[in-house]
Motif scaffolding. Sequence first.
Motif, short mmCIF file in Angstrom:
data_model
loop_
_atom_site.label_atom_id
_atom_site.label_comp_id
_atom_site.label_asym_id
_atom_site.label_seq_id
_atom_site.Cartn_x
_atom_site.Cartn_y
_atom_site.Cartn_z
N LEU A 187 -69.15 -83.85 -13.57
CA LEU A 187 -69.35 -82.97 -12.42
C LEU A 187 -70.70 -83.24 -11.76
O LEU A 187 -70.80 -83.28 -10.53
CB LEU A 187 -69.26 -81.51 -12.86
CG LEU A 187 -67.87 -81.00 -13.28
CD1 LEU A 187 -67.98 -79.62 -13.90
CD2 LEU A 187 -66.92 -80.97 -12.08
N ALA A 188 -71.74 -83.41 -12.57
CA ALA A 188 -73.09 -83.64 -12.02
C ALA A 188 -73.14 -84.93 -11.22
O ALA A 188 -73.86 -85.03 -10.22
CB ALA A 188 -74.11 -83.66 -13.15
N ALA A 189 -72.37 -85.93 -11.66
CA ALA A 189 -72.37 -87.22 -10.95
C ALA A 189 -71.80 -87.08 -9.54
O ALA A 189 -72.07 -87.93 -8.67
CB ALA A 189 -71.56 -88.24 -11.75
N LEU A 190 -71.03 -86.02 -9.29
CA LEU A 190 -70.44 -85.81 -7.97
C LEU A 190 -71.40 -85.10 -7.01
O LEU A 190 -71.09 -84.96 -5.83
CB LEU A 190 -69.15 -84.98 -8.10
CG LEU A 190 -68.02 -85.64 -8.88
CD1 LEU A 190 -66.87 -84.65 -9.07
CD2 LEU A 190 -67.53 -86.90 -8.18
N GLU A 191 -72.54 -84.62 -7.50
CA GLU A 191 -73.52 -83.92 -6.65
C GLU A 191 -74.88 -84.58 -6.83
O GLU A 191 -75.71 -84.14 -7.64
CB GLU A 191 -73.57 -82.44 -7.03
CG GLU A 191 -74.54 -81.60 -6.20
CD GLU A 191 -74.35 -81.78 -4.71
OE1 GLU A 191 -75.03 -82.67 -4.14
OE2 GLU A 191 -73.52 -81.07 -4.13
N PRO A 192 -75.17 -85.65 -6.07
CA PRO A 192 -76.42 -86.39 -6.25
C PRO A 192 -77.67 -85.57 -5.93
O PRO A 192 -78.76 -85.90 -6.39
CB PRO A 192 -76.28 -87.58 -5.30
CG PRO A 192 -75.22 -87.18 -4.32
CD PRO A 192 -74.30 -86.28 -5.05
N ALA A 193 -77.53 -84.49 -5.16
CA ALA A 193 -78.69 -83.67 -4.83
C ALA A 193 -79.14 -82.80 -5.99
O ALA A 193 -80.26 -82.28 -5.99
CB ALA A 193 -78.39 -82.80 -3.61
N LEU A 194 -78.29 -82.62 -6.98
CA LEU A 194 -78.61 -81.80 -8.15
C LEU A 194 -79.18 -82.68 -9.24
O LEU A 194 -78.53 -83.61 -9.71
CB LEU A 194 -77.34 -81.09 -8.65
CG LEU A 194 -77.44 -80.36 -9.99
CD1 LEU A 194 -78.47 -79.26 -9.95
CD2 LEU A 194 -76.07 -79.81 -10.39
N ASP A 195 -80.41 -82.38 -9.67
CA ASP A 195 -81.06 -83.11 -10.76
C ASP A 195 -80.70 -82.43 -12.07
O ASP A 195 -81.41 -81.53 -12.55
CB ASP A 195 -82.58 -83.12 -10.54
CG ASP A 195 -83.33 -83.94 -11.58
OD1 ASP A 195 -82.67 -84.44 -12.53
OD2 ASP A 195 -84.56 -84.06 -11.47
#
Length: 297
Positions: free
Chosen positions: A157-165
């Motif tokens: 899931l995190a890989a789909l939102e590059p703005a989220l560190d």
Amino acid sequence: MEPVQSEWWASFYEGAWAIRAQIIQQMIEEGERHPYRLIKRLEAQERRKRLQRTDAGGFAWAPRALEGEALLPCGTPAFRKCSLRGDFVTVSYHTTPNLHNVIVDYIAETGPYDAVVELGCGYGRNIFEMWYQGAPARMRYYGGEYTDSGVAIARELAALEPALDATFFHCDHTAPDFSSIPRLPRALVFTMHSIEQVKVISPSWFEEAASIADEVVGLNFEPFGFQFGDLGQASRLHRAAAEKRDWNQNFGHALLAARNAGLITLDTIMQEVFIGAEDNPTSLAIWRAKDVPRRVR
């Protein structure tokens, strides 16, 4: 007592997160790419159905509504039984406490923080909820999870939102080791109904959590209220249910032992302050690493 977690519950959550991973993977293959929509689509399925263990040891989806319950036209139960401050209450089935918003508001009141760390994060739902609903966008997010399947979903899931560190890693409440997190100046560390599944934790849990950053503030949203006193019939049901499930029996003792040993400063204990399941109400503990000043804007 030695830290211990029931093998049954460890196996249950490993399998349950794996089932959810399959659902999310299928939605991704069908073209869904937004992590928040993926989370909410899974949540929509779980409003109507619950994942339960079968007699054969597998998993199956069962209707949320029990036989004879009042139903809404959308197919969900109309009501659910909860507990609050020792009493039983009946609320709309669609009433939720949204505890992630409490953390968002706490950060606004006491921040800034360099990072937020959730220990026992499942597939990272709370972290995504916080980020999309008002927590600082540029802050670093870490999620520790015991199950391999939970870590795998969260990373996907995190890989789909590059703005989220966001970084996700393995975490075991019975043997806390947070060395994979880079040393931080100031961090907020929290748990949300994850220590509940560990029958016994050590006071060293708080020492390890307090060592994550130079300054650490900890929030535990856990069902430990019965360990601090009987508020009523619901508290007694909660105690009996925790004993039957082999869920946590010593969070309160470990918290006070860590304070008495000078490992942490204890700011807040609030028993059964959030609406929770009928036999599993949520309490709140807030603590700071020793010598960390209390900051409020």
